[in-house]
Write an enzyme that holds these catalytic residues in place. Sequence first.
Site, PDB file in Angstrom:
ATOM      1  N   ASN A  12       0.468  -0.826  -4.071  1.00 45.22           N
ATOM      2  CA  ASN A  12       1.441   0.072  -3.450  1.00 45.22           C
ATOM      3  C   ASN A  12       2.822  -0.411  -3.868  1.00 45.22           C
ATOM      4  O   ASN A  12       3.290  -1.427  -3.372  1.00 45.22           O
ATOM      5  CB  ASN A  12       1.250   0.007  -1.923  1.00 45.22           C
ATOM      6  CG  ASN A  12       2.336   0.726  -1.158  1.00 45.22           C
ATOM      7  OD1 ASN A  12       3.109   1.498  -1.728  1.00 45.22           O
ATOM      8  ND2 ASN A  12       2.392   0.478   0.147  1.00 45.22           N
ATOM      9  N   GLU A 102       4.893   1.629   7.141  1.00 46.52           N
ATOM     10  CA  GLU A 102       6.313   1.924   6.873  1.00 46.52           C
ATOM     11  C   GLU A 102       6.618   3.406   7.068  1.00 46.52           C
ATOM     12  O   GLU A 102       7.732   3.780   7.441  1.00 46.52           O
ATOM     13  CB  GLU A 102       6.692   1.429   5.466  1.00 46.52           C
ATOM     14  CG  GLU A 102       6.809  -0.094   5.456  1.00 46.52           C
ATOM     15  CD  GLU A 102       6.457  -0.772   4.146  1.00 46.52           C
ATOM     16  OE1 GLU A 102       6.449  -0.103   3.096  1.00 46.52           O
ATOM     17  OE2 GLU A 102       6.159  -1.978   4.178  1.00 46.52           O
ATOM     18  N   GLU A 170      -4.144  -2.914   7.703  1.00 50.18           N
ATOM     19  CA  GLU A 170      -2.944  -3.682   7.384  1.00 50.18           C
ATOM     20  C   GLU A 170      -2.226  -4.077   8.671  1.00 50.18           C
ATOM     21  O   GLU A 170      -1.503  -3.268   9.258  1.00 50.18           O
ATOM     22  CB  GLU A 170      -1.985  -2.836   6.527  1.00 50.18           C
ATOM     23  CG  GLU A 170      -2.570  -2.410   5.196  1.00 50.18           C
ATOM     24  CD  GLU A 170      -1.469  -2.116   4.186  1.00 50.18           C
ATOM     25  OE1 GLU A 170      -1.448  -2.799   3.150  1.00 50.18           O
ATOM     26  OE2 GLU A 170      -0.627  -1.248   4.434  1.00 50.18           O
TER      27      GLU A 170
HETATM   28  P1  PGA Z   1       2.529  -6.708   0.972  1.00 54.24           P
HETATM   29  O1  PGA Z   1       2.442  -5.148   1.373  1.00 54.24           O
HETATM   30  O2  PGA Z   1       1.373  -6.978   0.054  1.00 54.24           O
HETATM   31  O3  PGA Z   1       3.846  -6.851   0.288  1.00 54.24           O
HETATM   32  O4  PGA Z   1       2.431  -7.479   2.244  1.00 54.24           O
HETATM   33  C1  PGA Z   1       1.216  -4.548   1.616  1.00 54.24           C
HETATM   34  C2  PGA Z   1       1.395  -3.098   1.936  1.00 54.24           C
HETATM   35  O5  PGA Z   1       2.382  -2.751   2.614  1.00 54.24           O
HETATM   36  O6  PGA Z   1       0.575  -2.242   1.546  1.00 54.24           O
END
Ligand code: PGA
Length: 251
Positions: A12, A102, A170
Amino acid sequence: MARTRIPLIAGNWKMNGLKADAIALAKAVAEGVKQGGWKDREVLVCPPATLVMAVADAVKGSGLLVGGEDCHAKASGAHTGDISAEMLKDAGATHVIVGHSERRTDHGEKDATVRAKAEAAWRAGLLPIVCIGETLAEREAGKTLAVLETQLKGSIPAGATAARLVVAYEPVWAIGTGKTPTTPEVAAAHAHIRKVLGGIVPDAAGVRLLYGGSVKGSNAVELLAAGDVDGALVGGAALKADEFLAIAKAV
Ligand code: PGA
């Protein structure tokens, strides 16, 4: 019979990347995927919407998959600034992330919105990666499993099957922080997710469950070995080809 769960390593990119660097990154990842010649895992990159078409064109034929980071629930219409699942498909995407924390935080997306977006992905012929996860406050209050259950029940549309759904767990507090749950904590969350899916998806045993949150080359082997983990959703470490490929190799 349960469908075999082919591990999926998904990157991502979030709001990162201008054309030249993004194409170089995508090509380097595609080269690694080509060299890997993997039949036993899938590797996906999800660039910002402006780059989906260019990245899809650049990696065509390599085996590297390309997806979107989000989509609108509608196919078209008066929604200034939004991108539909159909547009992502048209640009060369095969997957789309929906309900990332997010999006839930920055844009106030609720489970019902996420569910509508997952349906939009199906309508357009994309595979949705539905994200769920607890905040630190929820974890500390001992509510993790309950939160995951509520999010799953609210975010997954009726008609989901193992072939049409990927779920990413997550923990919000693990995203971009360098912190990760312990392997038993990941396994417990994933076991609970699969149990809850049992009441929602007819072939729940075949649904791929990704772990996401501070996955990197150095912790990938451990996290991917946790029970019921079928891959990873990777943010920061997906912006470096070597690091991202190290995670793909760790499968
Ligand atoms: P990160 O993000 O690997 O930078 O912790 C993961 C994500 O938000 O999918």
